[in-house]
Enzyme design. Structure first.
Site, PDB file in Angstrom:
ATOM      1  CG  HIS A 142      -1.549   1.372   1.437  1.00 34.50           C
ATOM      2  ND1 HIS A 142      -2.612   1.789   0.663  1.00 34.50           N
ATOM      3  CD2 HIS A 142      -1.281   2.392   2.293  1.00 34.50           C
ATOM      4  CE1 HIS A 142      -2.965   3.007   1.054  1.00 34.50           C
ATOM      5  NE2 HIS A 142      -2.169   3.397   2.038  1.00 34.50           N
ATOM      6  CB  CYS A 177      -3.239   2.694  -2.658  1.00 37.74           C
ATOM      7  SG  CYS A 177      -2.394   1.106  -2.505  1.00 37.74           S
TER       8      CYS A 177
END
EC number: 3.4.-.-
Length: 168
Positions: free
Chosen positions: A38, A108
């Site tokens: 992430h 993301c």
């Protein structure tokens, strides 16, 4: 003529698996993965990221993910905070609406890659952007794809960007 102000741009990298990918990927996928990444962009004293709730921000390291596993220096930008927030608002109404989120194709890392290029002209590291295709290239990844496609990730602890009063 006065030189422009330069603002540092950092990529915060988090391993969502907390080390499990490193240990289990050889068994499950038949290949070594270092993490399930992430990422977020830190610029103008805030951390910006994209998830199933749209574009959000928080103080650096302020999500419940805690401190990042690593920080990559992406470079610096002349883009002012005001212009950057206008850009994010535009992205939040077009390419990065909450309903556009997809774990493998629009996540993301897609967001941070887009924003890094806007701010600095540089992409984020390919070991991050290539991860979905690496996973999907394995039989196990293909078998899990229907389940994985249904997963929505939104790191808790951020507030919405570009929507009045944080409304989505």
């Amino acid at each position: 003529m006065e030189p422009p102000n330069l603002y540092p741009v950092k990529l915060y990298v988090y391993d969502l698996s907390k080390g499990l990918a490193r240990r289990l990927s050889p068994i499950m996928l038949g290949k070594q993965l270092e993490g399930i990444w992430h990422t977020s962009i830190v610029v103008h004293k805030d951390e910006f990221f994209f998830g199933s709730g749209g574009i959000s921000s928080c103080p650096p390291g302020g999500t419940l993910l805690g401190p990042p596993d690593s920080v990559v220096d992406v470079g610096s930008t002349e883009v002012t905070e005001e212009l950057f927030l206008e850009y994010l608002s535009s992205l939040g109404e077009s390419l990065f609406r909450s309903e556009a989120y997809n774990l493998f194709e629009h996540n993301c890392n897609t967001f941070t890659n887009e924003v890094a290029q806007f701010l600095t002209g540089r992409k984020i590291p390919s070991y991050i952007t290539d991860l979905p295709s690496e996973i999907l290239s394995t039989p196990f990844g293909q078998a899990l794809r229907p389940l994985l496609d249904s997963i929505q990730i939104q790191p808790p602890g951020g507030s919405a960007v570009g929507r009045p009063n944080g409304q989505s």
